[in-house]
Write an enzyme that holds these catalytic residues in place. Structure first.
Site, PDB file in Angstrom:
ATOM      1  N   HIS A   1      34.176  41.676  44.976  1.00 60.79           N
ATOM      2  CA  HIS A   1      34.162  40.600  45.980  1.00 60.79           C
ATOM      3  C   HIS A   1      33.944  41.232  47.360  1.00 60.79           C
ATOM      4  CE1 HIS A   1      35.573  36.637  47.584  1.00 60.79           C
ATOM      5  NE2 HIS A   1      36.164  37.337  48.520  1.00 60.79           N
TER       6      HIS A   1
ATOM      7  N   ASP B   1      33.977  40.640  51.277  1.00 57.85           N
ATOM      8  CA  ASP B   1      34.412  39.736  52.354  1.00 57.85           C
ATOM      9  C   ASP B   1      33.585  40.004  53.596  1.00 57.85           C
ATOM     10  OD1 ASP B   1      37.572  39.971  50.957  1.00 57.85           O
ATOM     11  OD2 ASP B   1      36.549  38.088  51.348  1.00 57.85           O
TER      12      ASP B   1
ATOM     13  N   GLY C   1      40.211  36.389  57.340  1.00 56.84           N
ATOM     14  CA  GLY C   1      40.042  37.355  58.436  1.00 56.84           C
ATOM     15  C   GLY C   1      40.638  38.710  58.134  1.00 56.84           C
TER      16      GLY C   1
ATOM     17  N   ASP D   1      41.770  33.246  46.595  1.00 56.84           N
ATOM     18  CA  ASP D   1      41.535  34.465  47.366  1.00 56.84           C
ATOM     19  C   ASP D   1      42.564  34.576  48.491  1.00 56.84           C
ATOM     20  OD1 ASP D   1      38.619  35.588  49.320  1.00 56.84           O
ATOM     21  OD2 ASP D   1      40.656  36.361  49.179  1.00 56.84           O
TER      22      ASP D   1
ATOM     23  N   GLY E   1      46.315  37.225  49.111  1.00 63.45           N
ATOM     24  CA  GLY E   1      47.729  37.433  48.782  1.00 63.45           C
ATOM     25  C   GLY E   1      48.018  37.312  47.295  1.00 63.45           C
TER      26      GLY E   1
HETATM   27  C1  DX5 Z   1      40.649  37.202  53.792  1.00 60.07           C
HETATM   28  C2  DX5 Z   1      40.068  37.923  52.610  1.00 60.07           C
HETATM   29  C3  DX5 Z   1      41.221  38.447  51.768  1.00 60.07           C
HETATM   30  C4  DX5 Z   1      40.817  39.406  50.720  1.00 60.07           C
HETATM   31  C5  DX5 Z   1      41.935  39.590  49.717  1.00 60.07           C
HETATM   32  O1  DX5 Z   1      39.651  36.779  54.638  1.00 60.07           O
HETATM   33  O2  DX5 Z   1      39.220  37.047  51.866  1.00 60.07           O
HETATM   34  O3  DX5 Z   1      41.874  37.334  51.218  1.00 60.07           O
HETATM   35  O4  DX5 Z   1      39.718  38.969  50.058  1.00 60.07           O
HETATM   36  O5  DX5 Z   1      42.846  40.380  50.341  1.00 60.07           O
HETATM   37  P1  DX5 Z   1      44.364  40.553  49.828  1.00 60.07           P
HETATM   38  O6  DX5 Z   1      44.354  40.540  48.314  1.00 60.07           O
HETATM   39  O7  DX5 Z   1      44.774  41.870  50.403  1.00 60.07           O
HETATM   40  O8  DX5 Z   1      45.100  39.379  50.392  1.00 60.07           O
HETATM   41 ZN    ZN Z   2      37.295  36.714  50.219  1.00 60.84          ZN
END
Ligand code: DX5
Ligand code: ZN
Length: 221
Positions: A32, A34, A141, A174, A176
């Site tokens: 994935h 980001d 973010g 997506d 936490g």
């Molecule tokens: C936020 C990102 C995060 C990331 C996942 O913009 O999209 O949510 O993908 O990160 P963790 O798993 O560390 O929350």
């Molecule tokens: Zn993401």
């Protein structure tokens, strides 16, 4: 398809290759990405160049999550870079059906993302024309944020709507995500799990992937 989609956002890029090799042995299918433009969200992450480099070096399929204000500008570059799935945010004003068509015309799966405070009504009209819905369980973010508990209810409500509409779209969560909330999210109806910190910070990635998958019968999606 392995329902775990590791997000590389929070990784130390100096040992990204080693981490990705570990994901290869753990039978991860998707990575994935980001993508952040510093405008739709405050931070800036990476662009299509990283996607192209990953495609050239690894067998993973790539799921690009566009947290950008102008997805119409970004989408063609990520299609050209070879990504396989592309989601953009329903909060960006613009021609959602047209953007979904642009992605599909590029032979990519098309997804629509929504923030934790965006009403589900915003994506309801598109459930039968998207391949997946990305339900954010943190505000976009940053990686490493705390899971927003109300996301569970949102996933359950959206899944009900998907079933009512006889849609085949998948539900991706997506933000936490960890081994404790992955099971309840699966039960609520989530199909795909974007995981950053809980995987990249794990001492043993292979073990952690197994612990995640034990939380959910790995349906052959
Ligand atoms: C936020 C990102 C995060 C990331 C996942 O913009 O999209 O949510 O993908 O990160 P963790 O798993 O560390 O929350
Ligand atoms: Zn993401």
């Amino acid at each position: 398809m392995n329902p775990l989609f590791p997000s590389i956002l929070s990784t130390n890029f100096f040992n990204l290759e080693a981490k990705l090799r570990e994901f290869e042995t753990s039978r991860i299918d998707f990575i994935h990405l980001d993508v952040m433009d510093g405008h739709f969200v405050d931070t800036i992450s990476f662009g299509p160049g990283l996607a192209r480099a990953l495609k050239e070096k690894f067998r993973f399929r790539l799921d690009a999550h566009l947290m950008v204000s102008n997805p119409d500008k970004a989408i063609p570059h990520f299609i050209k870079a070879g990504v396989d799935w592309l989601s953009f945010h329903s909060e960006t004003c613009g021609d959602t059906p047209g953007l979904l068509k642009m992605i599909r015309d590029g032979n990519c799966r098309a997804g629509l993302a929504l923030n934790p405070d965006t009403p589900l009504e915003q994506v309801r009209p598109f459930l039968s024309v998207v391949d997946y819905i990305l339900v954010m369980s943190v505000f976009p973010g940053y990686g490493g944020q705390k899971f927003i508990a109300s996301s569970l209810e949102r996933v359950a409500l959206l899944k009900k709507e998907i079933i009512n509409q006889k849609s085949h779209c998948l539900l991706q969560v997506d933000g936490g995500i960890n081994v404790d909330n992955a099971g309840p999210l699966k039960e609520a109806g989530a199909d795909l799990f974007v995981v950053g910190t809980s995987l990249f910070n794990a001492d043993n990635i292979e073990e952690t992937v197994k612990r995640f998958l034990n939380q959910m019968p790995w349906s052959q999606l």
